[in-house]
Design an enzyme around this catalytic site. Structure first.
Site, PDB file in Angstrom:
ATOM      1  N   HIS A   1       9.376 -24.455   7.855  1.00 42.19           N
ATOM      2  CA  HIS A   1       8.438 -25.262   8.642  1.00 42.19           C
ATOM      3  C   HIS A   1       6.986 -25.088   8.221  1.00 42.19           C
ATOM      4  O   HIS A   1       6.200 -26.032   8.313  1.00 42.19           O
ATOM      5  CB  HIS A   1       8.563 -24.933  10.128  1.00 42.19           C
ATOM      6  CG  HIS A   1       9.823 -25.459  10.744  1.00 42.19           C
ATOM      7  ND1 HIS A   1      10.025 -25.512  12.106  1.00 42.19           N
ATOM      8  CD2 HIS A   1      10.957 -25.968  10.175  1.00 42.19           C
ATOM      9  CE1 HIS A   1      11.220 -26.022  12.364  1.00 42.19           C
ATOM     10  NE2 HIS A   1      11.814 -26.293  11.208  1.00 42.19           N
TER      11      HIS A   1
ATOM     12  N   CYS B   1       3.042  -3.292   3.965  1.00 44.04           N
ATOM     13  CA  CYS B   1       2.222  -2.154   4.385  1.00 44.04           C
ATOM     14  C   CYS B   1       2.971  -1.454   5.513  1.00 44.04           C
ATOM     15  O   CYS B   1       4.182  -1.638   5.658  1.00 44.04           O
ATOM     16  CB  CYS B   1       0.799  -2.570   4.749  1.00 44.04           C
ATOM     17  SG  CYS B   1       0.626  -3.681   6.166  1.00 44.04           S
TER      18      CYS B   1
ATOM     19  N   HIS C   1       6.811 -31.663   8.659  1.00 48.88           N
ATOM     20  CA  HIS C   1       6.117 -30.381   8.486  1.00 48.88           C
ATOM     21  C   HIS C   1       5.030 -30.462   7.422  1.00 48.88           C
ATOM     22  O   HIS C   1       4.065 -29.693   7.472  1.00 48.88           O
ATOM     23  CB  HIS C   1       7.122 -29.276   8.152  1.00 48.88           C
ATOM     24  CG  HIS C   1       8.197 -29.143   9.175  1.00 48.88           C
ATOM     25  ND1 HIS C   1       7.939 -28.758  10.465  1.00 48.88           N
ATOM     26  CD2 HIS C   1       9.531 -29.398   9.100  1.00 48.88           C
ATOM     27  CE1 HIS C   1       9.076 -28.762  11.153  1.00 48.88           C
ATOM     28  NE2 HIS C   1      10.040 -29.149  10.350  1.00 48.88           N
TER      29      HIS C   1
ATOM     30  N   THR D   1       2.665  -1.776   8.863  1.00 53.50           N
ATOM     31  CA  THR D   1       3.064  -2.717   9.921  1.00 53.50           C
ATOM     32  C   THR D   1       3.262  -4.144   9.433  1.00 53.50           C
ATOM     33  O   THR D   1       3.848  -4.961  10.144  1.00 53.50           O
ATOM     34  CB  THR D   1       1.964  -2.776  10.997  1.00 53.50           C
ATOM     35  OG1 THR D   1       0.754  -3.241  10.371  1.00 53.50           O
ATOM     36  CG2 THR D   1       1.726  -1.418  11.643  1.00 53.50           C
TER      37      THR D   1
ATOM     38  N   ASP E   1       0.870  -1.178   0.000  1.00 52.27           N
ATOM     39  CA  ASP E   1       0.000   0.000   0.000  1.00 52.27           C
ATOM     40  C   ASP E   1       0.908   1.230   0.000  1.00 52.27           C
ATOM     41  O   ASP E   1       2.137   1.115  -0.187  1.00 52.27           O
ATOM     42  CB  ASP E   1      -1.021  -0.043   1.156  1.00 52.27           C
ATOM     43  CG  ASP E   1      -0.405   0.171   2.535  1.00 52.27           C
ATOM     44  OD1 ASP E   1       0.838   0.326   2.622  1.00 52.27           O
ATOM     45  OD2 ASP E   1      -1.160   0.165   3.523  1.00 52.27           O
TER      46      ASP E   1
HETATM   47  C1  RB5 Z   1      -1.897   2.646   6.516  1.00 51.05           C
HETATM   48  O1  RB5 Z   1      -1.887   3.837   7.212  1.00 51.05           O
HETATM   49  C2  RB5 Z   1      -1.699   1.475   7.479  1.00 51.05           C
HETATM   50  O2  RB5 Z   1      -2.850   1.309   8.246  1.00 51.05           O
HETATM   51  C3  RB5 Z   1      -1.383   0.208   6.711  1.00 51.05           C
HETATM   52  O3  RB5 Z   1      -0.254   0.412   5.924  1.00 51.05           O
HETATM   53  C4  RB5 Z   1      -1.058  -1.026   7.536  1.00 51.05           C
HETATM   54  O4  RB5 Z   1      -0.090  -0.766   8.492  1.00 51.05           O
HETATM   55  C5  RB5 Z   1      -2.196  -1.789   8.049  1.00 51.05           C
HETATM   56  O5  RB5 Z   1      -2.053  -2.845   8.674  1.00 51.05           O
END
Ligand code: RB5
Length: 147
Positions: A100, A67, A135, A69, A10
């Site tokens: 695994h 993304c 596995h 996180t 994203d």
């Molecule tokens: C975008 O601001 C953020 O929410 C997205 O990149 C991500 O971290 C969501 O899990």
């Protein structure tokens, strides 16, 4: 199955996605970059679906999603039947996810691990084969949960 690695992100993962594509290309992998190709805000489930379906339908062997996180991408990608997405923050987790769990999609967070560690996590994931053996039975049980 073609030995293609599909990439997507994203807006919060653009720089690490570019680094991941660079790392994969340098290691000799064939890359399919599914975007996005502007800095506009996009919804991560849309891109997770694109990459997840490319893997689940056999158009790519593995996928990499970035993304902010890595969490949203992993939640969304794991909704696609046939996808085993692993959210990894270390090279060890990335190797184990392949060895695994036979994970077929890696999810990483640019805001968490940045480009240096992120590139190393991607390289570890792409270079580690599944170990099979005991596995395989466990992975088969994961697949049985897909309906
Ligand atoms: C975008 O601001 C953020 O929410 C997205 O990149 C991500 O971290 C969501 O899990």
């Amino acid at each position: 199955m073609p030995d293609i690695i599909a990439f997507g992100s994203d807006h919060a993962g653009l720089a690490l996605r570019a680094e991941a594509v660079r790392v994969a290309t340098a290691a000799g992998f064939q890359v399919e970059d599914l975007g996005p190709f502007s800095t506009e805000s996009v919804d991560y489930p849309d891109v997770a679906a694109l990459v997840g379906q490319a893997v689940a339908e056999g158009r790519a062997r593995l996928g990499v999603l970035v993304c902010g996180t890595g969490i949203g991408m992993s939640i969304a990608a794991n909704k696609v039947k046939g996808v085993r997405a692993a959210h990894c923050t270390t090279e060890y987790e990335a190797r184990m996810a392949r060895a695994h769990n036979d994970a077929n999609v890696l999810c990483v967070g640019e805001r968490v691990i940045g480009l240096g560690l992120g590139g190393a996590v991607v390289a570890a994931f792409l270079s580690q084969p599944f170990e099979g053996g005991r596995h395989q039975r466990r992975v088969d049980k994961i697949s049985a949960l897909d309906r």
